[in-house]
Scaffold this motif. Sequence first.
Motif, short mmCIF file in Angstrom:
data_model
loop_
_atom_site.label_atom_id
_atom_site.label_comp_id
_atom_site.label_asym_id
_atom_site.label_seq_id
_atom_site.Cartn_x
_atom_site.Cartn_y
_atom_site.Cartn_z
N HIS A 76 0.82 -1.26 -0.04
CA HIS A 76 0.14 -0.18 0.02
C HIS A 76 0.97 1.11 -0.01
O HIS A 76 2.11 1.11 0.24
N THR A 77 0.28 2.41 -0.07
CA THR A 77 0.89 3.36 -0.19
C THR A 77 1.34 4.20 1.20
O THR A 77 0.45 3.68 2.32
N GLY A 78 1.96 5.21 1.51
CA GLY A 78 2.36 5.81 2.93
C GLY A 78 3.50 4.94 3.37
O GLY A 78 4.56 4.17 2.62
N GLU A 79 4.02 5.31 4.59
CA GLU A 79 5.12 5.06 5.18
C GLU A 79 4.84 3.71 5.87
O GLU A 79 3.81 3.27 6.39
N ILE A 80 6.02 2.82 5.81
CA ILE A 80 5.95 1.65 6.22
C ILE A 80 6.95 1.43 7.43
O ILE A 80 8.13 1.35 6.66
#
Length: 86
Positions: A76-80
Amino acid sequence: VTAEIRGEKIELGESVTMKITVAGNANLRPYELPELPASMNKHLKVYAEKPELTSIPSARGVTFRKVFTLSLVPQHTGEIALPVYE
C-alpha cells in the motif's frame, strides 16, 4: 550486525533491496533471520535470496560473514516502518 537499504521512497508495486549482514567468530551456517511478524504481511511482501556465507581464516581463528538479501515490496502507499532485527 549491520543493515542497509537501497532506496527510501519507491512507487507502489516496485521493490527495495535490504541487506542484513551478520559477522563474528561463531559458526553462522545454521543462523537464519527470524520470520517477519505476521502483522507485517499486510504491509510488505518479502522475497529472500539464498544467504551468502563466507569464512575468513586468520591467525586468531575463522571469522564468518553471512549476508541476507531481501526484496521488499510494499502492499500500500504511505510510510511503512520496517521491523528491527537484533
